[in-house]
Motif scaffolding. Structure first.
Motif, mmCIF file in Angstrom:
data_model
loop_
_atom_site.group_PDB
_atom_site.id
_atom_site.type_symbol
_atom_site.label_atom_id
_atom_site.label_comp_id
_atom_site.label_asym_id
_atom_site.label_seq_id
_atom_site.Cartn_x
_atom_site.Cartn_y
_atom_site.Cartn_z
ATOM 1 N N GLY A 191 87.754 -34.395 55.690
ATOM 2 C CA GLY A 191 87.930 -35.105 56.939
ATOM 3 C C GLY A 191 88.990 -34.496 57.835
ATOM 4 N N GLY A 192 89.754 -33.560 57.299
ATOM 5 C CA GLY A 192 90.810 -32.926 58.067
ATOM 6 C C GLY A 192 90.309 -31.824 58.975
ATOM 7 N N SER A 193 91.259 -31.161 59.637
ATOM 8 C CA SER A 193 90.922 -30.120 60.611
ATOM 9 C C SER A 193 91.792 -28.899 60.406
ATOM 10 N N LEU A 194 91.259 -27.772 60.813
ATOM 11 C CA LEU A 194 91.997 -26.527 60.823
ATOM 12 C C LEU A 194 91.562 -25.729 62.043
ATOM 13 N N ARG A 195 92.411 -24.788 62.455
ATOM 14 C CA ARG A 195 92.013 -23.844 63.487
ATOM 15 C C ARG A 195 92.270 -22.443 62.986
ATOM 16 N N LEU A 196 91.233 -21.634 63.015
ATOM 17 C CA LEU A 196 91.346 -20.233 62.659
ATOM 18 C C LEU A 196 91.408 -19.399 63.929
#
Length: 122
Positions: free
Chosen positions: A15-20
């Motif tokens: 449910g979390g987020s990341l940015r690459l």
């Protein structure tokens, strides 16, 4: 020769987020994100060209967003609503492209980054 350097991987809960992000040393028309999980084949996650046309695999549509800053030669991937099955090594790739053909039609890309790990726990 175009050098690619990825940043932004990590470990998150479902449910979390990341940015690459992926910084390229030069311009290419096509850029893309690929991923490979242990024991599985590499798959293309998203492609984008310099005109902003993007394509995604079905499993990430509506959750991931790819973008390209042409001025900075930088590629991004926003990963939202992450699932454990998104766990993989994510690779940035770049290619000059083939005139008249979409980036998603490329059989392979010429330049590759070293990869960044994304781990999603349940």
């Amino acid at each position: 020769q175009v050098r690619l350097v990825e940043h932004g991987g990590g470990s998150v809960q479902a449910g979390g987020s990341l940015r690459l992000s992926c910084a390229a040393s030069g311009y290419t028309y096509c850029m893309g994100w690929f991923r490979q999980a242990p024991g599985k084949e590499r798959e293309a996650v998203a492609h984008i060209d310099s005109d902003g046309r993007a394509t995604y695999i079905d499993s990430v549509k509506g959750r991931f967003t790819v973008s390209k800053d042409n001025a900075k030669n930088t590629l991004y991937l926003h990963l939202n609503s992450l699932k454990p099955e998104d766990t993989a090594m994510y690779y940035c790739a770049a290619d000059p492209g083939i005139y008249g053909q979409g980036c998603q039609t490329l059989l392979t890309y010429t330049y590759w980054g070293q990869g960044t790990q994304v781990t999603v726990s349940s």
